[in-house]
Design a protein around this motif. Structure first.
Motif, short mmCIF file in Angstrom:
data_model
loop_
_atom_site.label_atom_id
_atom_site.label_comp_id
_atom_site.label_asym_id
_atom_site.label_seq_id
_atom_site.Cartn_x
_atom_site.Cartn_y
_atom_site.Cartn_z
N ALA A 18 0.82 -1.21 0.00
CA ALA A 18 0.00 0.00 0.00
C ALA A 18 0.86 1.26 0.00
N THR A 19 2.08 1.15 0.50
CA THR A 19 2.97 2.32 0.56
C THR A 19 3.62 2.62 -0.79
N SER A 45 -7.66 2.55 -0.13
CA SER A 45 -6.73 3.26 -1.02
C SER A 45 -5.68 2.32 -1.59
N GLY A 46 -5.28 1.32 -0.80
CA GLY A 46 -4.26 0.38 -1.26
C GLY A 46 -4.70 -0.43 -2.47
N LEU A 88 -8.37 -5.99 -11.69
CA LEU A 88 -8.85 -6.46 -10.39
C LEU A 88 -7.69 -6.55 -9.43
N VAL A 89 -7.90 -6.06 -8.21
CA VAL A 89 -6.85 -6.04 -7.19
C VAL A 89 -7.38 -6.63 -5.89
N LYS A 90 -6.69 -7.65 -5.37
CA LYS A 90 -7.05 -8.25 -4.09
C LYS A 90 -6.14 -7.69 -3.01
N ASP A 141 -0.38 -5.50 -0.42
CA ASP A 141 -0.22 -5.77 1.01
C ASP A 141 -0.73 -4.58 1.82
N VAL A 142 -1.76 -4.83 2.65
CA VAL A 142 -2.33 -3.75 3.47
C VAL A 142 -2.12 -3.99 4.96
#
Length: 314
Positions: free
Chosen positions: A16-17, A139-140, A153-155, A238-239
């Motif tokens: 996420a960063t 947001s991530g 698509l994003v998991k 990765d969150v």
């Protein structure tokens, strides 16, 4: 591991960063895309308000990332709807969406109907039972869709502690979904949390997918998206850590059965001899059988629904 998956892990797995919020916002402004966040909820009064409040504060008031925050209540008997509305979410009842089709129980049913209750170009799903929720979850996973036109698509991926032990959550993932994916769809073996309820996708993809009505929706969506869009259109971010309510072993068994059924349909499109699962509970006369039906119904791609076509044409 397949060489293709190793390459995918290095090019389509992020943190996420990796995308600061200002970069995501600039991409949103440049592309003009809109973002809807959907929380499917059933008796989640303890957590849904906090999640909605964080999204509202961090991503709608402080920065204009989320355009629409919708809680779809699938028949709660507690104060889920009232708590969600008080936190600033738009609350819609599952049965009020597409009323000509009687609703059936199940998470996938709610997600499918939510496409008619939202308008965003990007739709982000977040489970309503998360604790210690961070807006990075939204947001991530939305970030790559706004900044990379090749991603559809994003998991979310994360650690899932269980009873204080790190990494022990996600029992159905490890015992059912991961073996199925590795054996039958090895291209998807790189997903850390294939069954996770936090993911975002372009509406243009979601409206073309069938939706298993129950717990098989996440696996079905991943497999169908692979076939429709290809591996490089899928990604994960990765969150951090996901904390939520854990279900008991028998509930997990029913979940696993639905996921197996979803996989079976996609492997052969054949019929299941016995779409039910018998489990056992100790009663006064010893172990007593309890038989549950396994989710076998699927909703068609939303783009085939007349009401949805009419709305798009309007």
């Amino acid at each position: 591991m397949l060489e293709e998956v190793e390459r995918w892990l290095s090019t389509r797995s992020w943190s996420a960063t990796d995308r600061p919020l200002h970069q995501i916002l600039a991409a949103k402004q440049r592309t003009g895309q809109t973002v809807s966040v959907v929380l499917p909820a059933l008796n989640e009064e303890e957590t849904v308000g906090d999640i909605a409040a964080v999204i509202r504060h961090d991503l709608m008031r402080q920065v204009p990332l989320v355009d629409e925050l919708v809680v779809v209540d699938s028949g709660s008997t507690d104060r889920t709807s009232e708590v969600a509305a008080a936190a600033g979410a738009t609350v819609v009842h599952r049965d009020g969406i597409l009323p000509r089709l009687p609703a059936v129980p199940g998470k996938g049913e709610v997600l499918w109907r939510s496409l008619l209750a939202t308008r965003g170009d990007i739709v982000c799903f977040v489970d309503a039972d998360l604790r210690d929720f961070s807006s990075d979850f939204v947001s991530g996973i939305v970030g790559p869709l706004l900044t990379d036109p090749d991603v559809d698509l994003v998991k979310a991926m994360y650690d899932r502690p269980l009873g204080g032990a790190p990494g022990q959550g996600g029992r159905v993932t490890e015992l059912m979904a991961r073996p199925l994916l590795n054996m039958h769809w090895p291209q998807l073996a790189g997903f850390v949390q294939p069954l996770g309820g936090e993911y975002a996708a372009r509406r243009s993809l979601l409206e073309q997918l069938p939706f298993p009505v129950g717990y098989g929706v996440e696996l079905g969506m991943l497999v169908d998206a692979l076939h429709l869009a290809g591996l490089d259109a899928l990604a994960q971010v990765d969150v951090g850590v996901r904390k939520h309510r854990h279900q008991d072993g028998q509930a997990l068994g029913r979940m696993a059965a639905a996921i197996y059924r979803t996989a079976q349909l996609r492997l052969a499109r054949g019929h299941l001899i016995r779409p039910s699962l018998t489990q056992f509970e100790r009663g006064g006369d010893g172990f007593e059988p309890r038989t549950y039906s396994v989710d076998t119904e699927e909703r068609p791609p939303m783009v085939e629904i007349a009401e949805y076509q009419e709305r798009k044409a309007a």
